[in-house]
Design a protein around this motif. Structure first.
Motif, PDB file in Angstrom:
ATOM      1  N   PRO A  30       0.854  -1.201   0.000  1.00  0.00           N
ATOM      2  CA  PRO A  30       0.000   0.000   0.000  1.00  0.00           C
ATOM      3  C   PRO A  30       0.879   1.236   0.000  1.00  0.00           C
ATOM      4  CG  PRO A  30      -0.750  -1.596   1.636  1.00  0.00           C
ATOM      5  CD  PRO A  30       0.498  -2.115   1.133  1.00  0.00           C
ATOM      6  N   GLU A  31       0.372   2.280  -0.689  1.00  0.00           N
ATOM      7  CA  GLU A  31       1.114   3.549  -0.842  1.00  0.00           C
ATOM      8  C   GLU A  31       1.378   4.115   0.512  1.00  0.00           C
ATOM      9  OE1 GLU A  31       0.623   7.828  -3.023  1.00  0.00           O
ATOM     10  OE2 GLU A  31      -0.687   6.182  -3.621  1.00  0.00           O
ATOM     11  N   PRO A  32       2.741   4.494   0.812  1.00  0.00           N
ATOM     12  CA  PRO A  32       3.053   5.012   2.133  1.00  0.00           C
ATOM     13  C   PRO A  32       2.497   6.402   2.312  1.00  0.00           C
ATOM     14  CG  PRO A  32       4.978   5.142   0.710  1.00  0.00           C
ATOM     15  CD  PRO A  32       3.933   4.448  -0.071  1.00  0.00           C
ATOM     16  N   ASP A  33       2.582   6.848   3.555  1.00  0.00           N
ATOM     17  CA  ASP A  33       2.108   8.209   3.830  1.00  0.00           C
ATOM     18  C   ASP A  33       3.185   9.183   3.431  1.00  0.00           C
ATOM     19  OD1 ASP A  33       4.037   7.772   5.685  1.00  0.00           O
ATOM     20  OD2 ASP A  33       2.694   7.783   7.420  1.00  0.00           O
ATOM     21  N   SER A  34       2.868  10.468   3.698  1.00  0.00           N
ATOM     22  CA  SER A  34       3.772  11.536   3.224  1.00  0.00           C
ATOM     23  C   SER A  34       5.103  11.489   3.941  1.00  0.00           C
ATOM     24  CB  SER A  34       3.094  12.897   3.423  1.00  0.00           C
ATOM     25  OG  SER A  34       2.717  13.080   4.785  1.00  0.00           O
ATOM     26  N   SER A  35       5.108  11.191   5.220  1.00  0.00           N
ATOM     27  CA  SER A  35       6.406  11.165   5.936  1.00  0.00           C
ATOM     28  C   SER A  35       7.265  10.012   5.448  1.00  0.00           C
ATOM     29  CB  SER A  35       6.147  11.052   7.441  1.00  0.00           C
ATOM     30  OG  SER A  35       5.386   9.862   7.714  1.00  0.00           O
ATOM     31  N   SER A  36       6.600   8.909   5.216  1.00  0.00           N
ATOM     32  CA  SER A  36       7.374   7.766   4.695  1.00  0.00           C
ATOM     33  C   SER A  36       7.930   8.071   3.308  1.00  0.00           C
ATOM     34  CB  SER A  36       6.487   6.515   4.647  1.00  0.00           C
ATOM     35  OG  SER A  36       6.054   6.191   5.939  1.00  0.00           O
ATOM     36  N   ARG A  37       7.089   8.753   2.509  1.00  0.00           N
ATOM     37  CA  ARG A  37       7.572   9.098   1.156  1.00  0.00           C
ATOM     38  C   ARG A  37       8.764  10.030   1.226  1.00  0.00           C
ATOM     39  NH1 ARG A  37       3.629  10.292  -3.620  1.00  0.00           N
ATOM     40  NH2 ARG A  37       2.648   8.641  -2.455  1.00  0.00           N
ATOM     41  N   GLU A  38       8.695  10.985   2.134  1.00  0.00           N
ATOM     42  CA  GLU A  38       9.807  11.947   2.231  1.00  0.00           C
ATOM     43  C   GLU A  38      11.071  11.213   2.654  1.00  0.00           C
ATOM     44  OE1 GLU A  38      10.915  16.078   4.574  1.00  0.00           O
ATOM     45  OE2 GLU A  38       8.933  15.165   4.856  1.00  0.00           O
ATOM     46  N   GLY A  39      10.914  10.295   3.619  1.00  0.00           N
ATOM     47  CA  GLY A  39      12.095   9.539   4.034  1.00  0.00           C
ATOM     48  C   GLY A  39      12.665   8.698   2.921  1.00  0.00           C
ATOM     49  N   LEU A  40      11.683   8.132   2.114  1.00  0.00           N
ATOM     50  CA  LEU A  40      12.148   7.310   0.991  1.00  0.00           C
ATOM     51  C   LEU A  40      12.896   8.143  -0.030  1.00  0.00           C
ATOM     52  CD1 LEU A  40      12.225   4.556  -0.386  1.00  0.00           C
ATOM     53  CD2 LEU A  40       9.981   5.058  -1.383  1.00  0.00           C
ATOM     54  N   GLU A  41      12.425   9.310  -0.318  1.00  0.00           N
ATOM     55  CA  GLU A  41      13.101  10.176  -1.289  1.00  0.00           C
ATOM     56  C   GLU A  41      14.468  10.572  -0.772  1.00  0.00           C
ATOM     57  OE1 GLU A  41      10.476  13.416  -1.956  1.00  0.00           O
ATOM     58  OE2 GLU A  41       9.171  12.264  -3.348  1.00  0.00           O
ATOM     59  N   ASN A  42      14.526  10.871   0.542  1.00  0.00           N
ATOM     60  CA  ASN A  42      15.861  11.198   1.100  1.00  0.00           C
ATOM     61  C   ASN A  42      16.825  10.011   0.934  1.00  0.00           C
ATOM     62  OD1 ASN A  42      15.027  13.753   1.868  1.00  0.00           O
ATOM     63  ND2 ASN A  42      14.390  13.108   3.921  1.00  0.00           N
ATOM     64  N   ARG A  43      16.195   8.825   1.157  1.00  0.00           N
ATOM     65  CA  ARG A  43      17.043   7.635   1.035  1.00  0.00           C
ATOM     66  C   ARG A  43      17.532   7.463  -0.389  1.00  0.00           C
ATOM     67  NH1 ARG A  43      20.703   4.687   3.414  1.00  0.00           N
ATOM     68  NH2 ARG A  43      20.641   2.456   2.817  1.00  0.00           N
ATOM     69  N   ILE A  44      16.632   7.750  -1.333  1.00  0.00           N
ATOM     70  CA  ILE A  44      17.021   7.624  -2.761  1.00  0.00           C
ATOM     71  C   ILE A  44      18.128   8.610  -3.085  1.00  0.00           C
ATOM     72  CG2 ILE A  44      16.195   7.989  -5.104  1.00  0.00           C
ATOM     73  CD1 ILE A  44      13.483   6.813  -4.187  1.00  0.00           C
ATOM     74  N   ARG A  45      17.926   9.859  -2.590  1.00  0.00           N
ATOM     75  CA  ARG A  45      18.971  10.868  -2.884  1.00  0.00           C
ATOM     76  C   ARG A  45      20.310  10.453  -2.276  1.00  0.00           C
ATOM     77  NH1 ARG A  45      14.514  14.401  -2.210  1.00  0.00           N
ATOM     78  NH2 ARG A  45      14.921  14.585   0.036  1.00  0.00           N
ATOM     79  N   GLU A  46      20.281   9.892  -1.083  1.00  0.00           N
ATOM     80  CA  GLU A  46      21.532   9.420  -0.485  1.00  0.00           C
ATOM     81  C   GLU A  46      22.166   8.325  -1.326  1.00  0.00           C
ATOM     82  OE1 GLU A  46      20.586   8.130   3.420  1.00  0.00           O
ATOM     83  OE2 GLU A  46      20.237  10.166   4.200  1.00  0.00           O
ATOM     84  N   LEU A  47      21.283   7.406  -1.784  1.00  0.00           N
ATOM     85  CA  LEU A  47      21.824   6.325  -2.626  1.00  0.00           C
ATOM     86  C   LEU A  47      22.411   6.872  -3.943  1.00  0.00           C
ATOM     87  CD1 LEU A  47      19.094   3.573  -2.071  1.00  0.00           C
ATOM     88  CD2 LEU A  47      21.426   3.592  -1.192  1.00  0.00           C
ATOM     89  N   GLU A  48      21.666   7.840  -4.493  1.00  0.00           N
ATOM     90  CA  GLU A  48      22.182   8.425  -5.745  1.00  0.00           C
ATOM     91  C   GLU A  48      23.522   9.112  -5.513  1.00  0.00           C
ATOM     92  OE1 GLU A  48      19.137  10.983  -7.050  1.00  0.00           O
ATOM     93  OE2 GLU A  48      18.021   9.391  -8.124  1.00  0.00           O
TER      94      GLU A  48
END
Length: 562
Positions: A30-48
């Motif tokens: 299920p689609e995460p909430d906004s805080s989870s999405r923000e954390g995921l994007e931060n994680r992606i940027r870190e990985l990138e």
């Protein structure tokens, strides 16, 4: 390396670095909430960011890897180069070792003494030959030059070595030892011209025999060059290799002008009826030839040589040169000719004393009876012919008497031009009959000559009568007088007659030789004898068709003599 890099890249991130987050696949949770999405994007940027950092490091490692590969290739190349250089150095070392062994062997057996010094002039090597003159031993190796000076018994050798070492230039000269031997000294510094001396080599070659041979050759050279003989040396083919100074003096040819010429080019084709080529073949066959040769000079004059040609052989008996030695015998030949004529004149003079008196008495009787016959004969032509022939015989007898010895003559001082004028006056009628003109030119103020006047008149009369008979109708005869600075008086009689051939000119003055059909030759013979008795000289020059010139020279004011 590239495969490892790709594997690592796939392991870190299977998507492109610039892929949008929405394009990255996720689980179908299920689609995460906004805080989870923000954390995921931060994680992606870190990985990138991490991915970019890894890619940067990977690129740096690739650069390092390439540099390592390049350095490795350079190391391999240098190793190959060093291997080749080492191999070449080994070969050169082997060659130098062989050369050193050869040089050591050569110095051991050579007849050349060798010394080797290092840069501090310490003895490093010597060969056995040097010990014949310098008493060196094995313990002398390493000793400096100064400590060895007492053993060097050669004049100035130590000083020469020190000078060559100081100036770093080679030195060559001849040097003598106390034993009297001579050596050729060569001192050669290693690295001549360089600032630092690396070493020095000294060689001594004995030249005692060579100097002695050179001295002998020099003596022979001086003897040949200063010899009074005319000397020429050729090779076996006849090409001139050497001529001495006398050759040049007599022929006029310089050594460089005749060097390389065939010797037959300087000789007549025939000598005493034998061809020069036959004579040369005789010499080439090993035989000696000697004879007289009439040689020509560069100026076209001729002289006589008494020549000898002989082969020069080497120890094996092969002809290596031909030597021609000769003497100028022109004066000797002239003296022989004069002696022959003198002997002939002496014989004629002795004969004349007896014959003239024996013939004169019956001749007087014949002339007297002929005149008596002339009175009684109606045809007087015969008696005229007889009287003419008798008078001619009497003339010959009178000329014989001039040659008879001894005779006493009284010499007096007379003017030559006055004597000539008297003779010309006597011959004027005969010249007028032939339309011949006398052209005179007498120098004024001539000194008198000491002479027998009648004899000089006879000389001038004989010569002028010959000119009158030689010139054509309407011809001219020039009579001139003059004086030389030394006081001699000269008389020159020149005509434009037929002239005299060269082969007959040389025989003028010989008894019974004449160029005229009825001549006896006694006229000129007597005339030349009179000139000699007056201590004078005469010359006759003539060419066929160009006339004849007779010149007489007499000393002025000669003392009376008997």
């Amino acid at each position: 390396m590239s495969d490892r890099r790709n594997e690592l890249s796939l392991h870190l991130l299977t998507v492109k670095p610039d892929a949008r987050p929405s394009s990255v696949p996720f689980d179908r949770s299920p689609e995460p909430d906004s805080s989870s999405r923000e954390g995921l994007e931060n994680r992606i940027r870190e990985l990138e960011a991490r991915n970019r950092e890894l890619l940067t490091r990977l690129g740096e490692r690739e650069v390092i890897a390439r540099e390592l590969l390049r350095q490795n290739a350079e190391l391999i190349r240098r190793e190959d180069k060093h291997t080749r250089e080492y191999a070449r150095a080994c070969r050169q070392l082997g060659e130098w070792q062989q050369k050193y062994r050869d040089w050591s062997q050569w110095t051991k057996h050579a007849r050349i003494g060798v010394l080797v010094f290092d840069f501090k002039l310490r003895l490093r090597q010597f060969n056995p030959q040097i010990t014949l003159e310098i008493p060196l031993a094995a313990e002398d190796i390493g000793r400096p030059l100064g400590e060895l000076a007492d053993k060097f018994a050669l004049d100035g050798l130590c000083a020469d070595i020190a000078w060559a070492a100081e100036n770093r230039v080679p030195l060559e000269r001849e040097i003598s030892s106390r034993s009297g031997r001579w050596y050729s000294l060569v001192i050669y510094p290693s690295g001549p011209g360089e600032e630092r001396l690396r070493g020095l080599q000294v060689t001594l070659t004995e030249i005692t025999e060579f100097r002695q041979a050179t001295a002998e050759l020099r003596k022979l050279s001086y003897a040949i060059e200063q010899n009074h003989s005319i000397i020429a040396i050729t090779d076996p083919a006849g090409r001139i290799e050497y001529v001495n100074q006398k050759f040049t003096e007599h022929t006029g040819y310089l050594p460089e002008e005749v060097r390389g010429l065939d010797i037959d080019q300087l000789h007549p084709p025939e000598i005493d009826g034998v061809s020069f080529q036959e004579i040369w073949e005789q010499v080439k066959s090993g035989n000696r030839w000697a004879g007289e040769i009439e040689m020509g000079t560069r100026d076209g004059e001729w002289y006589w040589e008494g020549a000898t040609m002989l082969p020069i052989k080497n120890p094996q008996g092969d002809i290596i040169h031909v030597l021609k030695m000769s003497q100028n015998i022109t004066e000797h030949k002239t003296a022989e000719e004069l002696l022959r004529k003198s002997e002939m004149l002496s014989a004629i003079g002795q004969l004349a004393a007896g014959v003239a008196h024996e013939i004169r008495n019956p001749l007087t009787a014949l002339k007297g009876f002929t005149k008596l016959l002339e009175r009684s004969m109606t045809n007087k032509a015969y008696t005229m012919i007889m009287m003419g022939e008798l008078e001619r015989i009497e003339t010959i007898i009178n000329e014989f008497l001039v040659l008879a010895k001894p005779q006493v003559w009284s010499f007096q001082k007379k003017q030559v031009d006055e004597i000539l004028q008297d003779v010309l006056m006597l011959l004027e009628p005969e010249a007028h009959m032939g339309n011949v003109q006398f052209v005179t030119r007498f120098a004024p103020g001539l000194h008198p000559v000491s002479c027998v006047e009648n004899q000089l008149k006879q000389v001038f009369l004989n010569i002028l009568k010959n000119s009158l008979e030689a010139v054509p109708v309407g011809g001219m005869i020039h009579v001139e007088t003059g004086s030389e600075p030394d006081g001699d008086i000269w008389v020159r009689i020149a005509d434009n007659g037929c002239g005299i051939p060269e082969e007959k000119l040389a025989r003028l003055g010989e008894p019974f030789y004449s160029t005229k059909e009825k001549g006896t030759g006694l006229g000129l013979m007597v005339s030349f004898k009179i000139i000699e008795n007056h201590r004078g000289t005469y010359s006759v020059k003539s060419e066929p068709g160009n006339g004849t010139v007779v010149e007489i020279r007499l000393p002025a004011e000669r003392e009376n003599r008997v």
